[in-house]
Design a protein around this motif. Sequence first.
Motif, PDB file in Angstrom:
ATOM      1  N   SER A 137       0.851  -1.189   0.000  1.00  0.00           N
ATOM      2  CA  SER A 137       0.000   0.000   0.000  1.00  0.00           C
ATOM      3  C   SER A 137       0.895   1.251   0.000  1.00  0.00           C
ATOM      4  O   SER A 137       1.803   1.377   0.839  1.00  0.00           O
ATOM      5  N   SER A 138       0.656   2.131  -0.972  1.00  0.00           N
ATOM      6  CA  SER A 138       1.413   3.392  -1.068  1.00  0.00           C
ATOM      7  C   SER A 138       2.914   3.118  -1.134  1.00  0.00           C
ATOM      8  O   SER A 138       3.705   3.649  -0.343  1.00  0.00           O
ATOM      9  N   LEU A 139       3.312   2.263  -2.049  1.00  0.00           N
ATOM     10  CA  LEU A 139       4.718   1.898  -2.193  1.00  0.00           C
ATOM     11  C   LEU A 139       5.532   3.090  -2.693  1.00  0.00           C
ATOM     12  O   LEU A 139       5.225   3.674  -3.739  1.00  0.00           O
TER      13      LEU A 139
END
Length: 264
Positions: free
Chosen positions: A10-12
């Motif tokens: 998530s949200s790399l």
Amino acid sequence: FSFKDSISFSSLSTTKNNQSFIGVKLGDVNYDWNATVARHMPVNSLQLIINSEEKESIVRHHFSTINFKDIAAMQYTLHFDNTKYEFVRIENNKLAIEFNEKEATKSGNISMLWIDKNAEAKTLEDASELFTLILRSKELGIGSLELGINSDITAIEAWDNNYKQQNIILTQKTVNKKPQTINEYFSVFPNPTNGEVKLSITSKLNEVIKLELSNAKGAILCSQRLEVVKGTNIFNINFKKNKHIPGGLYFVKANGFMQQLIIN
């Protein structure tokens, strides 16, 4: 499944190293399956034997089995002519086989699926009853019903405890004929075929029998007489020899038995 088979971020915003998981592909993983290619069908394949009895408009088809040894799962599509017969019910379902009643009424195709509830292979004695299919004829005097199996809904497959695929052969005994014992049966292989087959007939006595090939409408396309001896007999037959027989669904009949045959 004891392996990590997915991964998500998530949200790399930065590089992640050594992030791995195991992917599994199911089905025809190398695309080599071709349903039109004939495969050798050994004589000792799993056999479904139909013994039919007719009373007034009701026809009861008793399904038993031969060579049901260490089988873990099986499936196929059973077909009947729904323009002449209507589905009533299935009784005495010994193995709790799943079937599609709605499709049976609609198209005459009954999908059959069985997997042992404990995921264990099962062996049945020869002549063990599996279930009884009950049909009702829509009109009187329409003759005997020829049942068949196909892969229209569920593919024709059986698997043993070693994950080895087994063939399924359907053999039907003629209605209102003197019943044969379980020691009398025949099989035709390979199936599907290009026209050349091996016919195996096990008989209790020496006799001359008539072999017939008919189409789905009941028309006899070729016939010949065969001399059989007591025990197992193997004949090499070429149904296309000196005959123009197009590809399609046919029925081989001999000695009170009938088996479905697909010719390419």
